[in-house]
Design an enzyme around this catalytic site. Structure first.
Site, PDB file in Angstrom:
ATOM      1  N   SER A   1       0.190   0.512   0.858  1.00  0.00           N
ATOM      2  CA  SER A   1       0.033  -0.946   0.786  1.00  0.00           C
ATOM      3  C   SER A   1      -0.051  -1.384  -0.671  1.00  0.00           C
ATOM      4  O   SER A   1      -0.977  -1.010  -1.399  1.00  0.00           O
ATOM      5  CB  SER A   1      -1.222  -1.381   1.529  1.00  0.00           C
ATOM      6  OG  SER A   1      -1.435  -2.753   1.293  1.00  0.00           O
TER       7      SER A   1
ATOM      8  N   HIS B   1       4.289  -1.289   2.396  1.00  0.00           N
ATOM      9  CA  HIS B   1       3.583  -2.343   3.144  1.00  0.00           C
ATOM     10  C   HIS B   1       3.200  -3.467   2.184  1.00  0.00           C
ATOM     11  O   HIS B   1       2.622  -3.228   1.127  1.00  0.00           O
ATOM     12  CB  HIS B   1       2.337  -1.719   3.781  1.00  0.00           C
ATOM     13  CG  HIS B   1       1.565  -2.616   4.680  1.00  0.00           C
ATOM     14  ND1 HIS B   1       1.861  -2.786   6.014  1.00  0.00           N
ATOM     15  CD2 HIS B   1       0.477  -3.386   4.447  1.00  0.00           C
ATOM     16  CE1 HIS B   1       1.002  -3.625   6.560  1.00  0.00           C
ATOM     17  NE2 HIS B   1       0.146  -4.011   5.630  1.00  0.00           N
TER      18      HIS B   1
ATOM     19  N   ASP C   1       1.276  -7.203   1.901  1.00  0.00           N
ATOM     20  CA  ASP C   1       0.296  -8.073   2.556  1.00  0.00           C
ATOM     21  C   ASP C   1       0.390  -9.498   2.030  1.00  0.00           C
ATOM     22  O   ASP C   1      -0.023  -9.783   0.902  1.00  0.00           O
ATOM     23  CB  ASP C   1      -1.122  -7.534   2.298  1.00  0.00           C
ATOM     24  CG  ASP C   1      -1.368  -6.244   3.052  1.00  0.00           C
ATOM     25  OD1 ASP C   1      -1.193  -6.242   4.279  1.00  0.00           O
ATOM     26  OD2 ASP C   1      -1.723  -5.240   2.403  1.00  0.00           O
TER      27      ASP C   1
ATOM     28  N   MET D   1      -0.968 -13.178   2.248  1.00  0.00           N
ATOM     29  CA  MET D   1      -2.171 -13.903   2.705  1.00  0.00           C
ATOM     30  C   MET D   1      -2.144 -15.327   2.167  1.00  0.00           C
ATOM     31  O   MET D   1      -1.751 -15.560   1.024  1.00  0.00           O
ATOM     32  CB  MET D   1      -3.433 -13.203   2.204  1.00  0.00           C
ATOM     33  CG  MET D   1      -3.520 -11.736   2.579  1.00  0.00           C
ATOM     34  SD  MET D   1      -5.093 -11.031   2.090  1.00  0.00           S
ATOM     35  CE  MET D   1      -4.782  -9.288   2.333  1.00  0.00           C
TER      36      MET D   1
ATOM     37  N   HIS E   1       3.528  -7.802   6.241  1.00  0.00           N
ATOM     38  CA  HIS E   1       2.401  -8.167   7.113  1.00  0.00           C
ATOM     39  C   HIS E   1       1.972  -9.585   6.767  1.00  0.00           C
ATOM     40  O   HIS E   1       1.381  -9.817   5.712  1.00  0.00           O
ATOM     41  CB  HIS E   1       1.275  -7.139   6.857  1.00  0.00           C
ATOM     42  CG  HIS E   1       0.034  -7.365   7.650  1.00  0.00           C
ATOM     43  ND1 HIS E   1      -1.130  -6.659   7.402  1.00  0.00           N
ATOM     44  CD2 HIS E   1      -0.256  -8.191   8.678  1.00  0.00           C
ATOM     45  CE1 HIS E   1      -2.066  -7.056   8.241  1.00  0.00           C
ATOM     46  NE2 HIS E   1      -1.566  -7.986   9.019  1.00  0.00           N
TER      47      HIS E   1
ATOM     48  N   MET F   1      -0.305 -12.471   7.044  1.00  0.00           N
ATOM     49  CA  MET F   1      -1.639 -12.959   7.440  1.00  0.00           C
ATOM     50  C   MET F   1      -1.689 -14.440   7.086  1.00  0.00           C
ATOM     51  O   MET F   1      -2.394 -14.858   6.151  1.00  0.00           O
ATOM     52  CB  MET F   1      -2.713 -12.150   6.709  1.00  0.00           C
ATOM     53  CG  MET F   1      -2.921 -10.772   7.316  1.00  0.00           C
ATOM     54  SD  MET F   1      -3.740  -9.621   6.202  1.00  0.00           S
ATOM     55  CE  MET F   1      -2.317  -9.047   5.300  1.00  0.00           C
TER      56      MET F   1
ATOM     57  N   MET G   1      -5.495  -3.776  13.348  1.00  0.00           N
ATOM     58  CA  MET G   1      -6.288  -3.890  12.114  1.00  0.00           C
ATOM     59  C   MET G   1      -7.580  -3.099  12.303  1.00  0.00           C
ATOM     60  O   MET G   1      -8.329  -3.330  13.255  1.00  0.00           O
ATOM     61  CB  MET G   1      -6.628  -5.352  11.813  1.00  0.00           C
ATOM     62  CG  MET G   1      -5.454  -6.228  11.432  1.00  0.00           C
ATOM     63  SD  MET G   1      -4.542  -5.652   9.982  1.00  0.00           S
ATOM     64  CE  MET G   1      -5.820  -5.589   8.740  1.00  0.00           C
TER      65      MET G   1
ATOM     66  N   ASP H   1      -4.036  -0.279  10.071  1.00  0.00           N
ATOM     67  CA  ASP H   1      -4.109  -0.909   8.751  1.00  0.00           C
ATOM     68  C   ASP H   1      -5.552  -1.224   8.380  1.00  0.00           C
ATOM     69  O   ASP H   1      -6.189  -2.072   9.002  1.00  0.00           O
ATOM     70  CB  ASP H   1      -3.267  -2.201   8.795  1.00  0.00           C
ATOM     71  CG  ASP H   1      -3.108  -2.841   7.428  1.00  0.00           C
ATOM     72  OD1 ASP H   1      -3.528  -2.239   6.428  1.00  0.00           O
ATOM     73  OD2 ASP H   1      -2.549  -3.960   7.383  1.00  0.00           O
TER      74      ASP H   1
ATOM     75  N   GLY I   1      -3.763   1.762   1.487  1.00  0.00           N
ATOM     76  CA  GLY I   1      -3.799   1.055   0.215  1.00  0.00           C
ATOM     77  C   GLY I   1      -4.596   1.826  -0.810  1.00  0.00           C
ATOM     78  O   GLY I   1      -4.045   2.618  -1.594  1.00  0.00           O
ATOM     79  N   SER I   2      -5.926   1.669  -0.774  1.00  0.00           N
ATOM     80  CA  SER I   2      -6.738   2.303  -1.818  1.00  0.00           C
ATOM     81  C   SER I   2      -6.689   3.823  -1.773  1.00  0.00           C
ATOM     82  O   SER I   2      -6.810   4.461  -2.812  1.00  0.00           O
ATOM     83  CB  SER I   2      -8.178   1.792  -1.764  1.00  0.00           C
ATOM     84  OG  SER I   2      -8.540   1.398  -0.489  1.00  0.00           O
TER      85      SER I   2
HETATM   86  C1  DX5 Z   1      -5.975  -5.877   4.689  1.00  0.00           C
HETATM   87  C2  DX5 Z   1      -4.529  -5.493   4.502  1.00  0.00           C
HETATM   88  C3  DX5 Z   1      -4.295  -4.048   4.320  1.00  0.00           C
HETATM   89  C4  DX5 Z   1      -4.896  -3.480   3.055  1.00  0.00           C
HETATM   90  C5  DX5 Z   1      -5.292  -2.073   3.335  1.00  0.00           C
HETATM   91  O1  DX5 Z   1      -6.075  -7.182   5.144  1.00  0.00           O
HETATM   92  O2  DX5 Z   1      -3.779  -5.888   5.654  1.00  0.00           O
HETATM   93  O3  DX5 Z   1      -2.919  -3.719   4.382  1.00  0.00           O
HETATM   94  O4  DX5 Z   1      -4.016  -3.510   1.968  1.00  0.00           O
HETATM   95  O5  DX5 Z   1      -5.979  -1.587   2.247  1.00  0.00           O
HETATM   96  P1  DX5 Z   1      -6.917  -0.294   2.328  1.00  0.00           P
HETATM   97  O6  DX5 Z   1      -6.044   0.841   2.757  1.00  0.00           O
HETATM   98  O7  DX5 Z   1      -7.433  -0.190   0.935  1.00  0.00           O
HETATM   99  O8  DX5 Z   1      -7.990  -0.590   3.349  1.00  0.00           O
HETATM  100 ZN    ZN Z   2      -1.678  -5.074   5.864  1.00  0.00          ZN
END
Ligand code: DX5
Ligand code: ZN
Length: 226
Positions: free
Chosen positions: A11, A36, A38, A40, A69, A71, A140, A178, A200-201
């Site tokens: 991500s 991926h 995100d 928002m 994705h 949001m 999620m 996710d 992500g992290s």
């Molecule tokens: C959260 C995002 C995720 C996020 C995941 O709202 O949809 O895709 O980047 O990050 P980690 O893996 O750090 O939880």
């Molecule tokens: Zn996401």
């Protein structure tokens, strides 16, 4: 032995945005399957990230499919634009779509794969009557809006229940997880029926992100019991 049928999608939210090109190049050189992204809007979720421009830039740099994705509220207004920007998979939130059946048809009409995401409080059973229109369901495993949050353990039985529905209706729907995904829970998620891991992290925050992807990809199939 490598697990052949699960995908890993780093991500970009956790990447260093001052070095986006290098971060995407790492994804190109890694065993990652998708990137991926995100999106928002500060309305559906409390945070604001980026829109079509960044997806378009990622499209130019990234050699892997883009998993976008959304949001955002009223995602149907932007589906064509994200497809034009280069999205290969477009995922909307169940909670943001009063006419989800139509919205999924709209995504498919663009030629993109259609995904639906569920926030942690939405039962997976609400998707029963539209499962056949989904290429992907994103469960999620944190409250959407931010990276780096703690995985919600209730996700595991949710994955199992969704897997049962998919088997019952015999749809090719992938199960994506996710939020808070890493080596500590990936195997359990795959055993429960997940087949796309967003990370992500645990990837971009790792000392060696490429190696982190490799480890997530190489979780052994021999330990899996379906
Ligand atoms: C959260 C995002 C995720 C996020 C995941 O709202 O949809 O895709 O980047 O990050 P980690 O893996 O750090 O939880
Ligand atoms: Zn996401």
């Amino acid at each position: 032995m490598a697990l052949p049928n699960h995908l890993v999608a780093p991500s970009l939210l956790a990447a260093d945005f001052t070095r986006l090109a290098e971060e995407i190049q790492m994804v190109n050189e890694s065993e990652a399957d998708w990137l991926h992204l995100d999106v928002m809007d500060g309305r559906f979720v409390p945070n604001i990230t980026f829109g079509m421009l960044v997806v378009e830039a990622a499209r130019k740099l990234c050699q892997k499919p883009l998993d976008v994705h959304l949001m955002i509220v009223e995602p149907e207004r932007y589906i064509d634009a994200f497809r034009a920007a280069g999205a290969d998979v477009i995922t909307v939130h169940y909670e943001a779509c009063p006419h989800l059946h139509r919205t999924l048809q709209q995504i498919k009409a663009t030629g993109a794969q259609a995904g639906v995401a569920l926030t942690p409080h939405t039962p997976v059973e609400v998707l029963e009557d539209i499962l056949e229109l989904t290429d992907l369901v994103c469960i999620m495993s944190v409250n959407p809006g931010f990276g780096g949050q703690k995985f919600i353990p209730r996700t595991i039985p949710r994955v199992r229940r969704l897997k049962e529905l998919i088997l019952a209706y015999q749809t090719p729907t992938r199960i994506e997880i996710d939020g808070g995904v890493g080596l500590h829970n990936a195997e359990t998620l795959l055993q429960a029926g997940a087949n796309v891991l967003v990370a992500g992290s645990s990837v971009f925050g790792a000392p060696n992100p490429r190696e982190a992807v490799r480890q997530l990809k190489s979780i052994g199939i021999e330990t899996l019991r379906f």
